[in-house]
Design an enzyme around this catalytic site. Structure first.
Site, PDB file in Angstrom:
ATOM      1  N   ASP A   1     -18.669 -36.069 -15.049  1.00  0.00           N
ATOM      2  CA  ASP A   1     -19.592 -35.703 -16.133  1.00  0.00           C
ATOM      3  C   ASP A   1     -19.142 -36.286 -17.476  1.00  0.00           C
ATOM      4  OD1 ASP A   1     -21.093 -34.216 -14.301  1.00  0.00           O
ATOM      5  OD2 ASP A   1     -19.867 -32.431 -14.615  1.00  0.00           O
ATOM      6  N   SER A   2     -17.889 -36.062 -17.848  1.00  0.00           N
ATOM      7  CA  SER A   2     -17.407 -36.610 -19.117  1.00  0.00           C
ATOM      8  C   SER A   2     -17.273 -38.129 -19.033  1.00  0.00           C
ATOM      9  CB  SER A   2     -16.064 -35.972 -19.504  1.00  0.00           C
ATOM     10  OG  SER A   2     -15.069 -36.229 -18.542  1.00  0.00           O
TER      11      SER A   2
ATOM     12  N   MET B   1      -7.553 -33.760 -23.771  1.00  0.00           N
ATOM     13  CA  MET B   1      -6.821 -32.593 -24.243  1.00  0.00           C
ATOM     14  C   MET B   1      -5.912 -32.070 -23.135  1.00  0.00           C
ATOM     15  SD  MET B   1      -9.593 -30.342 -26.380  1.00  0.00           S
ATOM     16  CE  MET B   1     -10.577 -30.036 -24.913  1.00  0.00           C
TER      17      MET B   1
ATOM     18  N   GLY C   1     -19.200 -33.669 -21.830  1.00  0.00           N
ATOM     19  CA  GLY C   1     -19.937 -33.719 -20.573  1.00  0.00           C
ATOM     20  C   GLY C   1     -20.473 -32.380 -20.125  1.00  0.00           C
TER      21      GLY C   1
ATOM     22  N   CYS D   1     -12.212 -20.881 -24.555  1.00  0.00           N
ATOM     23  CA  CYS D   1     -11.685 -22.237 -24.711  1.00  0.00           C
ATOM     24  C   CYS D   1     -12.659 -23.106 -25.498  1.00  0.00           C
ATOM     25  CB  CYS D   1     -11.404 -22.851 -23.345  1.00  0.00           C
ATOM     26  SG  CYS D   1     -10.680 -24.509 -23.417  1.00  0.00           S
TER      27      CYS D   1
ATOM     28  N   SER E   1     -12.269 -35.215 -19.381  1.00  0.00           N
ATOM     29  CA  SER E   1     -11.487 -34.340 -18.511  1.00  0.00           C
ATOM     30  C   SER E   1     -11.017 -35.042 -17.241  1.00  0.00           C
ATOM     31  CB  SER E   1     -12.338 -33.133 -18.117  1.00  0.00           C
ATOM     32  OG  SER E   1     -13.449 -33.558 -17.337  1.00  0.00           O
ATOM     33  N   SER E   2     -11.543 -36.226 -16.977  1.00  0.00           N
ATOM     34  CA  SER E   2     -11.308 -37.044 -15.777  1.00  0.00           C
ATOM     35  C   SER E   2     -12.396 -36.849 -14.730  1.00  0.00           C
ATOM     36  CB  SER E   2      -9.937 -36.793 -15.130  1.00  0.00           C
ATOM     37  OG  SER E   2      -9.951 -35.639 -14.295  1.00  0.00           O
ATOM     38  N   GLY E   3     -13.339 -35.931 -14.966  1.00  0.00           N
ATOM     39  CA  GLY E   3     -14.438 -35.733 -14.038  1.00  0.00           C
ATOM     40  C   GLY E   3     -15.581 -36.698 -14.297  1.00  0.00           C
TER      41      GLY E   3
ATOM     42  N   CYS F   1      -7.294 -25.385 -13.414  1.00  0.00           N
ATOM     43  CA  CYS F   1      -6.485 -26.349 -12.670  1.00  0.00           C
ATOM     44  C   CYS F   1      -5.050 -25.890 -12.505  1.00  0.00           C
ATOM     45  CB  CYS F   1      -6.514 -27.720 -13.353  1.00  0.00           C
ATOM     46  SG  CYS F   1      -5.321 -27.945 -14.690  1.00  0.00           S
TER      47      CYS F   1
END
Length: 355
Positions: free
Chosen positions: A6-7, A26, A114, A87, A2-4, A188
């Site tokens: 955690d992932s 995604m 994540g 989701c 996701s770009s965070g 977002c």
């Protein structure tokens, strides 16, 4: 990805151990949205630094049809839906899993995410269980409570065994540029210049004015749509504070979609705000239904908020695909449309939508 952080750390943990790790991003909202492009750029940089390939997939139509539009429809009917669980069920562990299966059907593959939860094999039975994350402050098992149980043996959740500070420290050790990136807040695509989520909903829902009434039916004000209020929150109506019969703080206790009314009551602890029973429909069983129903109720817990209070279950009854759950103590502000989840300790057993 996701770009965070955690992932990113999840990817790094496997990229440093295996050679065949592949990043996937995604794009589930507008392909030209600012947040979509910003996050995609971060993912590409992360994959470059980790020396793994990356791919961008577009599930915008699936997200709209199975998550977003149903969410809008439920808000219009006065419900309180949870798009995050939808989701995860339909897109992240549904459409994405189907995509991976079609792409790697002749190979062995696993999906690493994540999420702060754990999926582990129960050695005595050989079953795969979804469990709460090790971090009580970040546990996300509630949001995964509706995923298809068939996908669980193919899912790896490494950071569910850590707490957030440890993940940020690992991010720094791996040299990830997102190690200190703030956690995402909300959806977002909700523009930051909109004051709240209701402003965003107003872009998709036509005004539907109705009355704000007390339990005796007296009209005290008006609303522009049932989605403008949440059960349990303070009412926006100014009550006559000089009259002892109405002095105090008033709260939304119910929504009447037939009459298009918001019902308000006086006092945070008004009895009508508390319920000891939840009726669930559209059930998802992460543990076999017959085994859940055979567990003594006193071993089960009920939760209707992520990180919310856990309620002891006194009894459960399944009739006509509806699950009736009696809890103790009574729960405040349980709203139709929310997701109710059945746990046994740390294990997620089943979930459904509160009627």
């Amino acid at each position: 990805m996701s770009s965070g952080v955690d992932s990113a750390v999840s990817a790094a943990l496997y990229a440093h151990k295996y050679k065949n790790v592949h990043g996937i991003y995604m794009a589930n909202w507008s392909q030209t949205a600012t947040c979509t492009e910003r996050d995609w750029n971060d993912v590409q940089q992360l994959c470059h630094d980790l020396k793994i390939s990356c791919e961008r997939v577009n599930f915008e139509r699936d997200y709209w049809q199975t998550v977003f539009q149903p969410m809008i429809d439920k808000y219009a009917r006065g419900l309180t839906p949870n798009p995050d669980t939808g989701c995860n069920k339909h897109v992240k562990f549904g459409k994405l899993a189907n995509y991976l299966e079609s792409k790697y059907h002749s190979k062995r593959w696993w999906l690493v995410t994540g999420h702060y939860a754990r999926i582990m094999k129960h050695n005595p039975s050989g079953e795969t269980h979804l469990l709460r994350g090790h971090s009580s402050k970040k546990d996300q098992s509630y949001y995964l409570s509706s995923i298809p149980p068939s996908i669980m043996p193919k899912v790896l959740l490494p950071i569910g065994h850590y707490i957030k500070p440890e993940i940020r420290e690992l991010g720094k050790q791996f040299g990830l540029h997102v190690a200190s990136k703030p956690d995402s807040q909300g959806l977002c695509f909700v523009s930051p210049d909109q004051n709240n989520f209701r402003d965003f909903l107003n872009n998709y829902l036509e005004p539907n004015p109705g009355d704000i009434v007390s339990q005796d039916g007296k009209v005290w004000g008006h609303h522009q749509g049932l989605w403008h209020a949440t059960i349990g929150q303070r009412s926006t109506v100014s009550m006559p504070q000089g009259d002892p019969n109405f002095k105090g703080t008033w709260y939304v206790s119910a929504k009447d979609p037939v009459k298009n009314q918001l019902i308000i009551v006086r006092g945070w602890d008004h009895p009508s705000l508390f319920k000891d029973q939840a009726n669930l429909y559209e059930l998802d069983w992460l543990y076999p239904q017959e085994k859940v129903l055979a567990i003594p109720p006193q071993e089960l817990q009920f939760q209707f908020h992520s990180l919310g209070k856990r309620y002891n279950i006194k009894s459960i009854d399944l009739t006509n695909d509806k699950l009736s759950v009696n809890i103790h103590p009574k729960a405040r502000a349980m709203a139709p449309g929310q997701i109710g989840v059945i746990y046994r300790g740390n294990q997620v057993l089943a979930s459904g939508i509160i009627m």
